[in-house]
Design a protein around this motif. Structure first.
Motif, mmCIF file in Angstrom:
data_model
loop_
_atom_site.group_PDB
_atom_site.id
_atom_site.type_symbol
_atom_site.label_atom_id
_atom_site.label_comp_id
_atom_site.label_asym_id
_atom_site.label_seq_id
_atom_site.Cartn_x
_atom_site.Cartn_y
_atom_site.Cartn_z
ATOM 1 N N LEU A 59 0.332 4.311 -3.864
ATOM 2 C CA LEU A 59 -0.146 3.419 -2.634
ATOM 3 C C LEU A 59 -0.041 2.096 -3.331
ATOM 4 O O LEU A 59 0.418 1.377 -2.375
ATOM 5 N N VAL A 60 -0.227 1.660 -4.221
ATOM 6 C CA VAL A 60 0.098 0.157 -4.832
ATOM 7 C C VAL A 60 1.665 0.177 -4.683
ATOM 8 O O VAL A 60 2.053 -1.113 -4.312
ATOM 9 N N LEU A 61 2.619 0.971 -5.055
ATOM 10 C CA LEU A 61 4.137 0.698 -4.672
ATOM 11 C C LEU A 61 4.512 0.495 -3.136
ATOM 12 O O LEU A 61 5.085 -0.279 -2.908
ATOM 13 N N LEU A 62 3.569 1.273 -2.336
ATOM 14 C CA LEU A 62 3.887 1.053 -0.926
ATOM 15 C C LEU A 62 3.518 -0.197 -0.392
ATOM 16 O O LEU A 62 3.940 -0.893 0.381
ATOM 17 N N LEU A 63 2.324 -0.614 -0.976
ATOM 18 C CA LEU A 63 1.694 -1.929 -0.423
ATOM 19 C C LEU A 63 2.692 -3.234 -0.920
ATOM 20 O O LEU A 63 2.912 -3.963 -0.066
ATOM 21 N N ALA A 64 3.235 -2.695 -2.098
ATOM 22 C CA ALA A 64 4.115 -3.969 -2.820
ATOM 23 C C ALA A 64 5.494 -3.904 -1.859
ATOM 24 O O ALA A 64 6.047 -4.977 -1.598
ATOM 25 N N SER A 65 5.835 -2.727 -1.441
ATOM 26 C CA SER A 65 7.035 -2.777 -0.726
ATOM 27 C C SER A 65 7.038 -3.494 0.575
ATOM 28 O O SER A 65 7.980 -4.040 1.014
ATOM 29 N N ILE A 66 5.708 -3.064 1.365
ATOM 30 C CA ILE A 66 5.564 -3.754 2.556
ATOM 31 C C ILE A 66 5.620 -5.220 2.593
ATOM 32 O O ILE A 66 6.164 -5.858 3.355
ATOM 33 N N ALA A 67 4.731 -5.787 1.358
ATOM 34 C CA ALA A 67 4.717 -7.073 1.284
ATOM 35 C C ALA A 67 6.001 -7.767 1.041
ATOM 36 O O ALA A 67 6.393 -8.887 1.440
#
Length: 262
Positions: A59-67
């Motif tokens: 989840l953290v990596l997904l949010l970082a990728s979206i940002a």
């Protein structure tokens, strides 16, 4: 020797029982059926069946990728606009337009200036202010103009470099965050072997596959961020060189104007 030869001749090869043949055929059919299924990798199921810590890492990596992608598209639009503004203003500036008219256009109400026009406006404003002071020599006028241009240039570059450090952090940290999720998932998989009497590859393969998804997501987040950071940092450096060159040329023009008036 003769009895042994006679015994070998009397020995016949018996056919496999029907049950054994049927079992062999069934095993072959099962292996053939399971082969294509093993090649089908359901990423969503691997993510949903992963442990809670691994899911949090994902989840953290997904949010970082979206940002990162949001910053990439916004930064591209900002840098392209800065380059277009610089080209348009340089074309007007070097076309022989009067600097007083350019300054009046830059200071119009309800109009925001940026880029080279903001640097010109700050330098010319400070130059005019120093000229209106009594007793101000030519050196003070030029230093005031240069100081104003440096401040404006620094402000413009700060805006262009905004959020670039986030891309650099994602590019350098995301692989390690994904590796953390992988290590945790593998630890959970091997810890589960304590309750299994016979450990096989099929026992640990699902857990390891779920854990490796975290590493893949870390790379998925890091690679675009690193590419964008390198590309945009180079663009910002090129624009900064353009700003510095304009400031030097404008300072030379102001210096010649002061000497002519003196």
């Amino acid at each position: 020797m003769i009895p042994l030869a006679m015994m070998l001749q009397d020995t016949t090869v018996e056919a496999l029982p029907e049950e054994a043949a049927a079992a062999t055929a069934s095993l072959a059919a099962d292996a053939a059926a399971s082969a294509p299924a093993a090649g089908n990798l359901d990423i969503l199921q691997l993510v949903l069946h992963a442990s809670i810590p691994v899911q949090l890492v994902m989840l953290v990596l997904l949010l970082a990728s979206i940002a990162s992608w949001v910053i990439i598209f916004r930064k591209k639009r900002t840098l392209d606009r800065a380059e277009r503004e610089a080209e348009r203003f340089e074309e007007r500036f070097w076309s022989g337009s009067d600097m007083a008219k350019l300054y009046a256009a830059a200071t119009e109400r309800n109009r925001e200036v940026e880029g080279l026009e903001a640097i010109f406006e700050a330098g010319f404003r400070e130059f005019s202010r120093q000229r209106q002071r009594r007793g101000a020599d030519s050196r003070a006028q030029l230093e005031g103009a240069q100081r104003g241009m440096r401040v404006a240039s620094s402000r413009e570059l700060d805006g262009l470099e905004h959020n670039l450090e986030f891309l650099a952090n994602v590019g350098s940290i995301a692989p390690y965050v994904g590796l953390l999720g992988t290590v945790w998932g593998i630890m959970i998989s091997f810890h589960g072997l304590a309750n299994v009497k016979e450990a096989t590859i099929a026992t640990v393969a699902p857990g390891i596959s779920e854990a490796l998804i975290a590493t893949a997501m870390g790379l998925f987040a890091a690679i675009p961020a690193v590419w964008a950071y390198n590309r945009y940092a180079t663009k910002v450096e090129r624009i900064a060189g353009r700003y510095d060159a304009f400031s030097e040329e404008f300072s030379s023009i102001l210096e010649r104007q002061v000497h002519i008036e003196d």
